[in-house]
Design an enzyme around this catalytic site. Structure first.
Site, PDB file in Angstrom:
ATOM      1  N   PRO A  19       0.796  -1.230   0.000  1.00 34.19           N
ATOM      2  CA  PRO A  19       0.000   0.000   0.000  1.00 34.19           C
ATOM      3  C   PRO A  19       0.830   1.283   0.000  1.00 34.19           C
ATOM      4  O   PRO A  19       1.894   1.341   0.618  1.00 34.19           O
ATOM      5  CB  PRO A  19      -0.814  -0.105   1.297  1.00 34.19           C
ATOM      6  CG  PRO A  19      -0.091  -1.091   2.144  1.00 34.19           C
ATOM      7  CD  PRO A  19       0.555  -2.056   1.187  1.00 34.19           C
ATOM      8  N   ASN A  20       0.312   2.245  -0.726  1.00 35.60           N
ATOM      9  CA  ASN A  20       0.860   3.611  -0.826  1.00 35.60           C
ATOM     10  C   ASN A  20       2.121   3.717  -1.675  1.00 35.60           C
ATOM     11  O   ASN A  20       2.577   4.829  -1.954  1.00 35.60           O
ATOM     12  CB  ASN A  20       1.111   4.220   0.574  1.00 35.60           C
ATOM     13  CG  ASN A  20      -0.175   4.324   1.369  1.00 35.60           C
ATOM     14  OD1 ASN A  20      -1.161   4.867   0.866  1.00 35.60           O
ATOM     15  ND2 ASN A  20      -0.207   3.783   2.562  1.00 35.60           N
ATOM     16  N   HIS A  25      12.992  -2.297   1.730  1.00 37.46           N
ATOM     17  CA  HIS A  25      12.381  -1.038   2.154  1.00 37.46           C
ATOM     18  C   HIS A  25      13.213   0.113   1.626  1.00 37.46           C
ATOM     19  O   HIS A  25      14.450   0.069   1.711  1.00 37.46           O
ATOM     20  CB  HIS A  25      12.271  -0.952   3.676  1.00 37.46           C
ATOM     21  CG  HIS A  25      11.398  -2.019   4.232  1.00 37.46           C
ATOM     22  ND1 HIS A  25      10.039  -2.035   4.018  1.00 37.46           N
ATOM     23  CD2 HIS A  25      11.689  -3.130   4.932  1.00 37.46           C
ATOM     24  CE1 HIS A  25       9.539  -3.117   4.583  1.00 37.46           C
ATOM     25  NE2 HIS A  25      10.506  -3.805   5.142  1.00 37.46           N
ATOM     26  N   ARG A  81      13.492   4.888  12.108  1.00 34.56           N
ATOM     27  CA  ARG A  81      12.207   5.596  12.146  1.00 34.56           C
ATOM     28  C   ARG A  81      11.408   5.173  13.396  1.00 34.56           C
ATOM     29  O   ARG A  81      11.987   4.706  14.375  1.00 34.56           O
ATOM     30  CB  ARG A  81      11.449   5.328  10.841  1.00 34.56           C
ATOM     31  CG  ARG A  81      12.215   5.854   9.610  1.00 34.56           C
ATOM     32  CD  ARG A  81      11.459   5.591   8.318  1.00 34.56           C
ATOM     33  NE  ARG A  81      10.168   6.271   8.298  1.00 34.56           N
ATOM     34  CZ  ARG A  81       9.216   6.027   7.395  1.00 34.56           C
ATOM     35  NH1 ARG A  81       9.407   5.116   6.449  1.00 34.56           N
ATOM     36  NH2 ARG A  81       8.076   6.680   7.435  1.00 34.56           N
ATOM     37  N   GLU A 130      13.295  -9.118   1.237  1.00 37.48           N
ATOM     38  CA  GLU A 130      12.483  -8.001   1.733  1.00 37.48           C
ATOM     39  C   GLU A 130      13.210  -6.686   1.426  1.00 37.48           C
ATOM     40  O   GLU A 130      14.425  -6.579   1.655  1.00 37.48           O
ATOM     41  CB  GLU A 130      12.291  -8.163   3.247  1.00 37.48           C
ATOM     42  CG  GLU A 130      11.527  -7.026   3.909  1.00 37.48           C
ATOM     43  CD  GLU A 130      11.386  -7.242   5.423  1.00 37.48           C
ATOM     44  OE1 GLU A 130      11.880  -8.262   5.945  1.00 37.48           O
ATOM     45  OE2 GLU A 130      10.785  -6.365   6.065  1.00 37.48           O
ATOM     46  N   ARG A 159       4.832  11.147  -2.647  1.00 42.03           N
ATOM     47  CA  ARG A 159       4.628  10.792  -1.239  1.00 42.03           C
ATOM     48  C   ARG A 159       5.894  11.079  -0.424  1.00 42.03           C
ATOM     49  O   ARG A 159       6.930  10.444  -0.629  1.00 42.03           O
ATOM     50  CB  ARG A 159       4.296   9.298  -1.153  1.00 42.03           C
ATOM     51  CG  ARG A 159       4.181   8.768   0.256  1.00 42.03           C
ATOM     52  CD  ARG A 159       4.188   7.252   0.269  1.00 42.03           C
ATOM     53  NE  ARG A 159       4.014   6.758   1.628  1.00 42.03           N
ATOM     54  CZ  ARG A 159       4.302   5.523   2.012  1.00 42.03           C
ATOM     55  NH1 ARG A 159       4.767   4.643   1.148  1.00 42.03           N
ATOM     56  NH2 ARG A 159       4.117   5.161   3.256  1.00 42.03           N
ATOM     57  N   TYR A 196      11.038   9.119   0.920  1.00 44.28           N
ATOM     58  CA  TYR A 196      10.946   8.040  -0.069  1.00 44.28           C
ATOM     59  C   TYR A 196      11.548   8.398  -1.419  1.00 44.28           C
ATOM     60  O   TYR A 196      11.579   7.560  -2.318  1.00 44.28           O
ATOM     61  CB  TYR A 196       9.478   7.622  -0.250  1.00 44.28           C
ATOM     62  CG  TYR A 196       8.869   7.016   0.995  1.00 44.28           C
ATOM     63  CD1 TYR A 196       9.286   5.770   1.448  1.00 44.28           C
ATOM     64  CD2 TYR A 196       7.898   7.687   1.732  1.00 44.28           C
ATOM     65  CE1 TYR A 196       8.751   5.206   2.594  1.00 44.28           C
ATOM     66  CE2 TYR A 196       7.354   7.135   2.881  1.00 44.28           C
ATOM     67  CZ  TYR A 196       7.781   5.899   3.305  1.00 44.28           C
ATOM     68  OH  TYR A 196       7.259   5.338   4.448  1.00 44.28           O
ATOM     69  N   ALA A 254       3.243  -0.826   4.680  1.00 47.52           N
ATOM     70  CA  ALA A 254       2.839  -0.909   6.088  1.00 47.52           C
ATOM     71  C   ALA A 254       2.405  -2.310   6.500  1.00 47.52           C
ATOM     72  O   ALA A 254       2.453  -2.648   7.692  1.00 47.52           O
ATOM     73  CB  ALA A 254       1.716   0.092   6.359  1.00 47.52           C
ATOM     74  N   ASN A 257       8.325  -5.385  -1.087  1.00 47.64           N
ATOM     75  CA  ASN A 257       8.189  -4.252  -0.179  1.00 47.64           C
ATOM     76  C   ASN A 257       6.708  -4.207   0.179  1.00 47.64           C
ATOM     77  O   ASN A 257       5.892  -3.715  -0.602  1.00 47.64           O
ATOM     78  CB  ASN A 257       8.629  -2.940  -0.832  1.00 47.64           C
ATOM     79  CG  ASN A 257       8.539  -1.765   0.142  1.00 47.64           C
ATOM     80  OD1 ASN A 257       7.984  -1.913   1.237  1.00 47.64           O
ATOM     81  ND2 ASN A 257       9.063  -0.623  -0.258  1.00 47.64           N
TER      82      ASN A 257
HETATM   83  C1  DHK Z   1       7.222   1.744   2.973  1.00 49.42           C
HETATM   84  C2  DHK Z   1       6.077   1.997   3.651  1.00 49.42           C
HETATM   85  O1  DHK Z   1       4.949   2.277   3.007  1.00 49.42           O
HETATM   86  C3  DHK Z   1       6.067   2.030   5.129  1.00 49.42           C
HETATM   87  O2  DHK Z   1       4.808   1.668   5.646  1.00 49.42           O
HETATM   88  C4  DHK Z   1       7.156   1.170   5.735  1.00 49.42           C
HETATM   89  C5  DHK Z   1       8.451   1.255   3.633  1.00 49.42           C
HETATM   90  C6  DHK Z   1       8.495   1.526   5.096  1.00 49.42           C
HETATM   91  C7  DHK Z   1       9.705   1.672   2.871  1.00 49.42           C
HETATM   92  O3  DHK Z   1      10.591   2.287   3.439  1.00 49.42           O
HETATM   93  O4  DHK Z   1       9.806   1.326   1.688  1.00 49.42           O
HETATM   94  O5  DHK Z   1       7.203   1.372   7.115  1.00 49.42           O
END
Ligand code: DHK
Length: 151
Positions: free
Chosen positions: A11-12, A101, A108, A99, A19, A24, A78, A75
């Protein structure tokens, strides 16, 4: 036939580029997909790159991975920190998992320090931004060995 790596985004992550760019970065998910596809092509690996905001859809994709792909890069956004269901699906798939991120989750908030994905991952790439995805493609390639774990 070329091996395929499945790259899943939770998500997101479809909002990358706009974002929280300080956290990011400014690259979009399409930019990251293009970089992974190019890296895969250089290694002779096909990349199946997907994103969903839905936990169920991500789990459906994990369930359909065995026999179709040589490994999974994920990835989970959340869901990393909340989803026992994704942990169970990855464990059942019994494929090598990396995995990823973008941000260094350990620098964080405390709620980002626990991952349900890590116990079922062969390795973790954290905090290198978009580059982490291509690092994961290379790591998975080295794990499965060129031509060894064909799917
Ligand atoms: C991406 C997200 O959307 C967060 O919810 C994770 C992760 C971290 C990232 O760093 O890619 O906590």
């Amino acid at each position: 036939m070329a091996q395929t790596f499945l790259i899943l985004n939770g998500p997101n992550l479809n909002m990358l580029g706009t974002r929280e760019p300080a956290l990011y970065g400014v690259e979009t998910l399409a930019d990251i997909e293009a970089a992974c596809t190019a890296r895969g092509k250089a290694l002779g690996i096909a990349i199946d790159f997907r994103q969903s905001n839905g936990e169920g859809e991500l789990i459906d994709w994990i369930q359909s991975a065995p026999g179709r792909v040589a490994g999974i890069i994920i990835n989970a956004g959340a869901y990393t920190h909340t989803s026992v269901a994704m942990h169970d699906a990855l464990r059942a798939a019994a494929l090598p998992v990396i995995e990823v991120h973008l941000s260094n989750v350990y620098a964080r908030e405390a709620f980002r320090h626990h991952s349900y994905i890590s116990p079922v991952a062969r390795g973790i790439v954290v905090g290198f931004g978009p580059q982490g995805y291509t690092m994961a493609v290379e790591a998975l390639y080295n794990l499965v060995g060129a031509g060894q774990a064909r799917a």
